[in-house]
Design an enzyme around this catalytic site. Structure first.
Site, PDB file in Angstrom:
ATOM      1  N   TRP A 119      47.670  44.962  28.149  1.00  0.00           N
ATOM      2  CA  TRP A 119      46.387  44.993  28.845  1.00  0.00           C
ATOM      3  C   TRP A 119      45.687  46.330  28.651  1.00  0.00           C
ATOM      4  O   TRP A 119      46.299  47.341  28.339  1.00  0.00           O
ATOM      5  CB  TRP A 119      46.572  44.726  30.337  1.00  0.00           C
ATOM      6  CG  TRP A 119      47.197  43.403  30.620  1.00  0.00           C
ATOM      7  CD1 TRP A 119      47.126  42.284  29.837  1.00  0.00           C
ATOM      8  CD2 TRP A 119      47.997  43.061  31.737  1.00  0.00           C
ATOM      9  NE1 TRP A 119      47.825  41.270  30.418  1.00  0.00           N
ATOM     10  CE2 TRP A 119      48.375  41.704  31.578  1.00  0.00           C
ATOM     11  CE3 TRP A 119      48.431  43.748  32.859  1.00  0.00           C
ATOM     12  CZ2 TRP A 119      49.163  41.044  32.505  1.00  0.00           C
ATOM     13  CZ3 TRP A 119      49.209  43.095  33.784  1.00  0.00           C
ATOM     14  CH2 TRP A 119      49.566  41.748  33.607  1.00  0.00           C
ATOM     15  N   ASP A 171      37.684  46.203  34.118  1.00  0.00           N
ATOM     16  CA  ASP A 171      37.503  46.001  35.553  1.00  0.00           C
ATOM     17  C   ASP A 171      38.856  45.914  36.258  1.00  0.00           C
ATOM     18  O   ASP A 171      39.917  46.089  35.647  1.00  0.00           O
ATOM     19  CB  ASP A 171      36.633  44.772  35.823  1.00  0.00           C
ATOM     20  CG  ASP A 171      37.291  43.451  35.433  1.00  0.00           C
ATOM     21  OD1 ASP A 171      38.486  43.444  35.053  1.00  0.00           O
ATOM     22  OD2 ASP A 171      36.608  42.416  35.505  1.00  0.00           O
ATOM     23  N   GLU A 174      41.619  43.795  34.706  1.00  0.00           N
ATOM     24  CA  GLU A 174      42.016  44.131  33.325  1.00  0.00           C
ATOM     25  C   GLU A 174      41.154  43.398  32.297  1.00  0.00           C
ATOM     26  O   GLU A 174      41.617  43.100  31.190  1.00  0.00           O
ATOM     27  CB  GLU A 174      43.505  43.790  33.069  1.00  0.00           C
ATOM     28  CG  GLU A 174      44.454  43.986  34.234  1.00  0.00           C
ATOM     29  CD  GLU A 174      44.798  45.435  34.465  1.00  0.00           C
ATOM     30  OE1 GLU A 174      44.794  46.224  33.518  1.00  0.00           O
ATOM     31  OE2 GLU A 174      45.074  45.788  35.627  1.00  0.00           O
ATOM     32  N   GLU A 339      50.293  36.361  44.654  1.00  0.00           N
ATOM     33  CA  GLU A 339      49.023  36.922  44.234  1.00  0.00           C
ATOM     34  C   GLU A 339      47.879  35.953  44.525  1.00  0.00           C
ATOM     35  O   GLU A 339      46.835  36.344  45.035  1.00  0.00           O
ATOM     36  CB  GLU A 339      49.072  37.226  42.734  1.00  0.00           C
ATOM     37  CG  GLU A 339      47.811  37.837  42.169  1.00  0.00           C
ATOM     38  CD  GLU A 339      47.984  38.187  40.698  1.00  0.00           C
ATOM     39  OE1 GLU A 339      47.840  39.374  40.362  1.00  0.00           O
ATOM     40  OE2 GLU A 339      48.269  37.272  39.889  1.00  0.00           O
TER      41      GLU A 339
END
Length: 381
Positions: A119, A171, A174, A339
């Site tokens: 990333w 951002d 990622e 998440e």
């Protein structure tokens, strides 16, 4: 996958204790927080996530844990002092800087650089958030002066983000490393504002005014008045074009905790209304953005907490309490928060492709637990 709410097996009181314990268990002795201990791709400490986690520990009475994290970041910054100075010198000379040359957004738990992850590394939001969180920490523990060792690191970060806040970078998800993002600018604004007030630096407050005006001038949808997801520098000339005309729920950060706009400001009010219309699911969760494909575009625990936080600050206690209960409903039998959670608009095919690739969504995500703690704190005040 049907988006139906399940009965919570964990009370908010239990989840509060579980959340604090999970965060403490997953803090490295050096101070870094593991983003998720059971998800290999998240086996790092992000400065952005970690600063919000540390703030959650501060407001939950675990200030020693928060202090360890802030010192950990400071040590990383001081280690990278020569690199920061080189970047600032190149910037002053007007030299082009490749994205890989900038400071990283996440680090190994012992503070080493993360050199192998796929990333994007260049993100400025974590450095701004660290400044904000550090000042919040000092205010909560009653400290009125920054120690000299920390002040050196703070000044390095201040100079770094002041130089590069207009530089396109990834951002908070990622993504879109060729663009500018309002949530990133909110973090930078919040950090510089906090240090400017705490250390009596009017020059930083002047830069905050410039950042706010930049958002107003370039990041507001021309017809509907909400803050757009991202902005792209135009190929020629000193102007910009909208990179993504929709919005991102992380724009809530412009309101809480960084106070670029109040909730009743026309720009923020239009943004919140648009989030409710486009990103709030029938069961009360908040999605990242409409075209999100990560795990099919589920509802994020931390964003739902943010929506609750903004609602609480706006006097909308019912909506805030609904958000808190929705979060508690997502906990598994051990009290672990993921998440994100699937809902009735989740793209099933894309969701299962991610399951095949990486397994189930990251659980427990420390940032999810942190934002539950923050929302619970806000409602208890």
């Amino acid at each position: 996958m049907n988006g139906q709410k399940k009965d919570s097996k964990i009370s908010t009181e239990q989840l509060t204790q579980i959340s604090k314990q999970l965060i403490l268990w997953n803090q490295h002795p050096s101070g870094g927080y593991t983003a998720c201990p059971l998800f290999a791709n998240y086996a790092y400490s992000w400065l952005r996530d970690g600063s919000f986690i540390a703030n959650a520990m501060d407001v939950s009475g675990e200030s020693e844990s928060a202090a360890q994290f802030y010192v950990w970041v400071n040590q990383i910054v001081l280690r990278l002092e020569s690199r920061i100075e080189l970047l600032l010198e190149k910037h002053e000379r007007g030299e082009y800087i490749e994205q890989h040359e900038f400071l990283h957004t996440r680090y190994q738990l012992d503070g080493r650089d993360d050199d192998n992850a796929e990333w994007g590394h260049f993100q400025l939001d974590g450095y701004g958030t660290w400044l904000w969180g550090l000042v919040q920490h000092y205010q909560l523990v009653g400290q009125t002066v920054m120690p000299e060792s920390v002040l050196n690191g703070v000044n390095l970060v201040v100079r770094y983000i002041c130089a590069f806040w207009k530089q396109p970078n990834f951002d908070c998800w990622e993504e879109r490393g060729d663009q500018l993002h309002p949530s990133t600018l909110a973090c930078i604004y919040g950090g510089l504002q906090a240090v400017g007030v705490f250390n009596d630096r009017s020059d930083l407050l002047d830069i905050c005014s410039q950042i706010k005006q930049f958002i107003v001038d370039h990041m507001i949808h021309p017809e509907d008045g909400y803050v757009v997801k991202s902005l792209r520098p135009a190929p020629s000339g000193n102007h910009y074009e909208i990179g993504y005309a929709g919005l991102d729920a992380s724009t809530l950060w412009l309101c809480e905790p960084f106070h670029v706009f109040t909730a009743d400001h026309p720009v923020m009010a239009a943004t919140i209304n648009k989030i409710e219309a486009d990103l709030k699911t029938e069961d009360g969760g908040i999605r990242r953005y409409t075209e999100d494909e990560y795990y099919g575009g589920g509802s994020w625990i931390l964003l739902t907490a943010w929506y609750g936080w903004v609602s609480a600050a706006s006097g909308k206690r019912f909506e805030a309490e609904q958000s808190l209960q929705w979060i508690a409903n997502q906990a598994d039998v051990l009290g672990r928060l993921p998440e994100q959670a699937p809902h009735n608009k989740t793209n099933s095919e894309v969701y299962h492709s991610w399951l095949s690739r990486w397994g189930t969504p990251a659980t427990p995500l420390l940032w999810s637990h942190a934002m539950f703690l923050v929302l619970n704190y806000q409602l208890a005040k």
